[in-house]
Motif scaffolding. Structure first.
Motif, mmCIF file in Angstrom:
data_model
loop_
_atom_site.group_PDB
_atom_site.id
_atom_site.type_symbol
_atom_site.label_atom_id
_atom_site.label_comp_id
_atom_site.label_asym_id
_atom_site.label_seq_id
_atom_site.Cartn_x
_atom_site.Cartn_y
_atom_site.Cartn_z
ATOM 1 N N GLY A 72 0.845 -1.191 0.000
ATOM 2 C CA GLY A 72 0.000 0.000 0.000
ATOM 3 C C GLY A 72 0.877 1.237 0.000
ATOM 4 N N SER A 73 0.315 2.343 -0.509
ATOM 5 C CA SER A 73 1.127 3.572 -0.467
ATOM 6 C C SER A 73 1.269 4.058 0.964
ATOM 7 C CB SER A 73 0.582 4.650 -1.398
ATOM 8 O OG SER A 73 -0.786 4.835 -1.203
ATOM 9 N N ASN A 74 0.432 3.557 1.869
ATOM 10 C CA ASN A 74 0.647 3.861 3.285
ATOM 11 C C ASN A 74 2.043 3.425 3.732
ATOM 12 O OD1 ASN A 74 -1.651 5.056 4.752
ATOM 13 N ND2 ASN A 74 -2.779 3.357 3.861
ATOM 14 N N MET A 134 4.629 5.818 2.448
ATOM 15 C CA MET A 134 4.702 7.071 3.243
ATOM 16 C C MET A 134 5.533 6.860 4.510
ATOM 17 S SD MET A 134 2.604 9.014 1.540
ATOM 18 C CE MET A 134 1.401 8.614 0.275
ATOM 19 N N TYR A 191 -4.883 14.061 4.091
ATOM 20 C CA TYR A 191 -4.928 12.647 4.468
ATOM 21 C C TYR A 191 -4.495 12.475 5.926
ATOM 22 C CZ TYR A 191 -4.221 7.615 4.033
ATOM 23 O OH TYR A 191 -4.277 6.255 4.192
ATOM 24 N N TYR A 221 -0.875 11.058 7.457
ATOM 25 C CA TYR A 221 0.466 11.692 7.436
ATOM 26 C C TYR A 221 0.950 12.035 8.849
ATOM 27 C CZ TYR A 221 -0.641 12.639 2.429
ATOM 28 O OH TYR A 221 -1.004 12.558 1.110
ATOM 29 N N ALA A 240 -1.161 15.961 -1.258
ATOM 30 C CA ALA A 240 -2.069 14.980 -1.860
ATOM 31 C C ALA A 240 -2.824 15.664 -2.988
ATOM 32 C CB ALA A 240 -3.039 14.448 -0.819
ATOM 33 N N ASN A 295 -7.259 14.058 -0.336
ATOM 34 C CA ASN A 295 -8.269 13.377 0.474
ATOM 35 C C ASN A 295 -8.359 14.135 1.802
ATOM 36 O OD1 ASN A 295 -9.910 11.590 1.802
ATOM 37 N ND2 ASN A 295 -8.411 9.943 1.934
ATOM 38 N N ASP A 302 1.185 12.937 -3.515
ATOM 39 C CA ASP A 302 0.451 11.696 -3.287
ATOM 40 C C ASP A 302 -0.699 11.639 -4.294
ATOM 41 O OD1 ASP A 302 -1.249 9.701 -2.398
ATOM 42 O OD2 ASP A 302 -1.209 10.329 -0.295
ATOM 43 N N ALA A 307 -2.745 9.101 -5.071
ATOM 44 C CA ALA A 307 -3.526 7.869 -4.865
ATOM 45 C C ALA A 307 -4.755 7.826 -5.795
ATOM 46 C CB ALA A 307 -3.962 7.759 -3.402
ATOM 47 N N TYR A 308 -5.293 9.014 -6.109
ATOM 48 C CA TYR A 308 -6.540 9.069 -6.896
ATOM 49 C C TYR A 308 -6.314 9.592 -8.314
ATOM 50 C CZ TYR A 308 -8.319 8.337 -2.259
ATOM 51 O OH TYR A 308 -8.541 7.799 -1.016
ATOM 52 N N THR A 316 -1.191 4.190 -6.035
ATOM 53 C CA THR A 316 -1.656 2.965 -5.381
ATOM 54 C C THR A 316 -2.492 2.142 -6.347
ATOM 55 O OG1 THR A 316 -2.869 2.071 -3.500
ATOM 56 C CG2 THR A 316 -3.734 4.099 -4.433
ATOM 57 N N LYS A 328 -7.205 1.967 -5.481
ATOM 58 C CA LYS A 328 -8.368 2.787 -5.836
ATOM 59 C C LYS A 328 -8.819 2.447 -7.257
ATOM 60 C CE LYS A 328 -7.596 4.706 -1.847
ATOM 61 N NZ LYS A 328 -8.435 4.469 -0.683
ATOM 62 N N ARG A 333 -3.149 -4.891 -1.458
ATOM 63 C CA ARG A 333 -2.170 -4.061 -0.748
ATOM 64 C C ARG A 333 -0.933 -3.820 -1.586
ATOM 65 N NH1 ARG A 333 -3.937 -1.109 0.815
ATOM 66 N NH2 ARG A 333 -2.608 -0.438 2.517
#
Ligand code: PMP
Length: 359
Positions: free
Chosen positions: A91-93, A96, A117, A120, A162, A166, A191, A193-194, A220, A223, A231
């Motif tokens: 995951g991009s989590n 980070m 987000y 962070y 981001a 988000n 970021d 992600a979207y 990521t 999404k 993941r």
């Protein structure tokens, strides 16, 4: 539930609860910005076959460098990137966290612009990195002059931007990203992600990579790619930055199963990404519908919409849950966030919200 007193946890962690949106069974899930369309039977079978193949070798550790997967991700991103300029994690989590492990830490600082987000600051806390939150404007954009003054004052080691943001869905214009890159002494993480949900004509920070060696662009598969359960998150940056991340990664952090699943998903990217146009169209319809109902709606390039403003947002959220629709109580007080679902999901959301409002 707080950690019991006898548990010798770090003092600065004692007051916290584990992060997490409620997971409620048997409701329409519009709360964590997933792609509502599961992989088709054919794609699921292809993924299963790949897992079957690696299962026969699970006595061995996986490729620690995820070489094949990183090359495939680089191919997907294009922009002339190679696997040496891409890093992947759970995951991009996890990306980070690795960024803060490598570039943050005691005596260092990380900065972003709230609302943004919510993870962070948690990763900053976990890595003993000072956290600084600038504020977005009323329309959730970042004012470039205010941003640069703050960056000049703080001299951050890491900046998180981001885009789309988000929970607001706001994209950041290139001029702002460039100004932040030029002012920041450390690394700047955009970021994305979207990213795949952006409206036509909205550029990606990938276009800036070749000019800014301290830029990291995270993505990521959770999404648009409809692979949240797999993941897999990743980052594109200069090979020097990627090598810094490799220093802090756990050995064999990406399981052979994860790597096989992600590779199979990438092989099927056309099909997995096929619903994006439909999701963007539903997003735009959702924005219009909410506006027609008289709500404030944040301008969004993501697969979710932040809307408000409610005197008691929790009551609205609960009313929706009671009607089988789960959205997210997040963002500034008075606002709620709803993810874009299938047309059937959206109809259920519209109906439930009107009922809760007594309309
Ligand atoms: N960045 C943003 C802005 C997000 O909203 C999320 C997930 N909600 C992530 C990163 C992390 O997603 P994942 O770990 O599933 O890649």
């Amino acid at each position: 539930m707080p950690v019991p007193d006898w548990v010798p946890i770090r003092d600065d962690l004692r007051e916290f609860e584990p992060y997490g949106a409620p997971q409620i069974p048997d409701v329409i899930c519009l709360n964590v910005n997933e792609n509502p369309y599961p992989p088709s039977a054919v794609v699921a079978a292809d993924i299963a076959e790949s897992v079957q193949e690696v299962a026969a070798g699970l006595n061995r550790y996986p490729d620690r460098e995820a070489t094949e997967l990183r090359a495939a991700l680089a191919d997907y991103l294009g922009h002339g990137l190679t696997g040496r300029q891409v890093w992947a994690a759970n995951g991009s989590n996890e990306v980070m966290l690795q960024v803060l492990q490598a570039f943050g830490g005691p005596g260092r600082s990380a900065l972003s612009f709230a609302p943004t987000y919510s993870m962070y600051p948690e990763y900053a806390r976990d890595t003993h990195t000072d956290w600084v939150a600038g504020q977005r404007e009323e329309d959730f954009t970042v004012d470039v002059d205010r941003a640069i003054s703050l960056i000049n004052a703080v001299q951050p080691d890491v900046v998180f931007l981001a885009s789309p943001n988000n929970p607001t869905g706001t994209v950041m214009p290139f001029d702002t990203i460039r100004a932040v890159l030029e002012a920041t002494p450390g690394v700047v993480v955009v970021d994305e992600a979207y990213a795949e949900f952006r409206r036509e004509g909205t550029p990606s920070a990938l276009d800036l990579l070749s000019q800014y060696p301290r830029l990291l662009v995270t993505r990521t598969m959770s999404k648009a790619f409809a692979l949240a359960g797999g993941r897999l998150g990743y980052v594109a940056a200069d090979a020097g930055i990627i090598d810094a991340l490799r220093i802090v990664r756990l050995p064999y952090h990406l399981s052979a199963v994860t790597q096989a699943v992600a590779l199979a998903a990438l092989r099927n990217s056309d099909e997995l990404l096929a619903q994006i146009d439909q999701l963007r169209a539903s997003r735009d319809e959702l924005v219009l519908w909410l506006q027609e109902q008289g709500f404030d709606v944040a301008d969004t390039d993501a697969n979710f919409v932040l809307f408000g403003q409610f005197a008691d947002r929790h009551a609205i959220w609960q009313g929706l849950v009671d009607r089988g629709v789960l959205i997210r109580e997040t963002g500034p007080e008075g606002w709620l966030r709803v993810s874009v679902g299938t047309p059937v999901d959206m109809e259920a959301f519209y109906r439930a919200l009107l009922e809760v409002l007594g309309r």
